[in-house]
Each structure stands twice: as C-alpha cells, then as structure tokens.
Design a protein around this motif. Structure first.
Motif, short mmCIF file in Angstrom:
data_model
loop_
_atom_site.label_atom_id
_atom_site.label_comp_id
_atom_site.label_asym_id
_atom_site.label_seq_id
_atom_site.Cartn_x
_atom_site.Cartn_y
_atom_site.Cartn_z
N LYS A 41 40.40 48.32 40.95
CA LYS A 41 39.23 48.13 40.09
C LYS A 41 38.23 49.23 40.40
O LYS A 41 37.75 49.32 41.53
CB LYS A 41 38.63 46.76 40.33
N SER A 121 36.68 36.97 46.06
CA SER A 121 36.64 37.46 44.69
C SER A 121 37.14 36.33 43.78
O SER A 121 37.76 35.37 44.25
CB SER A 121 37.51 38.71 44.51
N THR A 123 38.34 35.59 39.41
CA THR A 123 38.56 36.04 38.05
C THR A 123 38.14 34.90 37.14
O THR A 123 38.61 33.78 37.28
CB THR A 123 40.05 36.38 37.80
N GLU A 125 38.00 33.67 33.32
CA GLU A 125 38.57 33.92 32.00
C GLU A 125 37.77 33.21 30.93
O GLU A 125 37.22 32.14 31.14
CB GLU A 125 40.03 33.48 31.98
#
Length: 126
Positions: A41, A121, A123, A125
């Motif tokens: 990233k 971390s 994610t 969605e």
C-alpha cells in the motif's frame, strides 16, 4: 504490509506519474523482500515546505526538490534485502523523476521494521 509513503516537493507534482511510480515501487517490494502483491500500500504526500541548508549560500534558492520514500515492514528481512530494495528504489526514482535545469533533486529511502505487537490494521468494505 508493507506501508509505503512517498513524500515529494510541490515543484515535482507534475513531473512524474504517481500511480505508475507507486505500482513500480510495489513490484520492487514483491520481488525484493517477498511481500504479497495485495499487501503493498503506497501513499503519496506533497510536502509544501522544503528547506535545505542553513541559509549561508549552501543551497540553491528555492529550486531544489526532494523525494523521500519510507517503508514500514514487518521484521524478518535481512539487511541485505533491505539494502537491495533501497538501492532499487533510488534507481527507480532517478529513472522516473528528473530535476528541473539548474536545480537539485534529493532522493532518500528509509526501510524500518514495524512493531508487530502493536501494529493493527483493518479493511472496511462498503
């Protein structure tokens, strides 16, 4: 992982293709330190203020620029692998970004191990 940050001087904003450079850096990471392709990233940040020297004629007036690339990676890579990645990124920057005539471009790469125990971390969605 890794987290990659590319800080650059505003005079370089139109001098290079950020997406193409980011993809090239990500490919070098996969090849050099064996990171997963989807884990890379890269973020680009234009740094408004950039100062070189102490003002006693040791720096060009306002024309110099800098690109600083920082990697945050999990521990376990050898010093040789980190050095190979840093050298490859410096070569890539020299290939992709040219200083304006009469100016200097400073490039630097730092590869640091991130603390695995405190790094988190997520994610999200939509």
């Amino acid at each position: 992982m890794p987290q990659i940050s590319v800080d650059y001087s505003p005079s370089l904003a139109g001098a290079f293709d950020r997406r193409a450079l980011g993809l090239s850096i990500n490919r070098l990471v996969v090849k050099t330190i064996d990171a997963g392709p989807g884990a890379c990233k890269t973020v680009f940040r234009e740094v408004r203020d950039f100062v070189v020297g102490v003002g006693d004629g040791d720096a060009a007036e306002g024309g110099d620029a800098q690109v600083y690339v920082e990697f945050q990676i999990f521990p376990g890579r050898t010093p040789e692998a980190k050095a190979a990645l840093a050298d490859a990124v410096l070569a890539l920057l020299a290939e992709r970004i040219a200083p304006a005539p009469g100016t200097r471009l400073f490039t630097a790469v730092n590869i640091a191990d991130i603390d695995r125990d405190s790094y988190r971390s997520a994610t999200i969605e939509g």
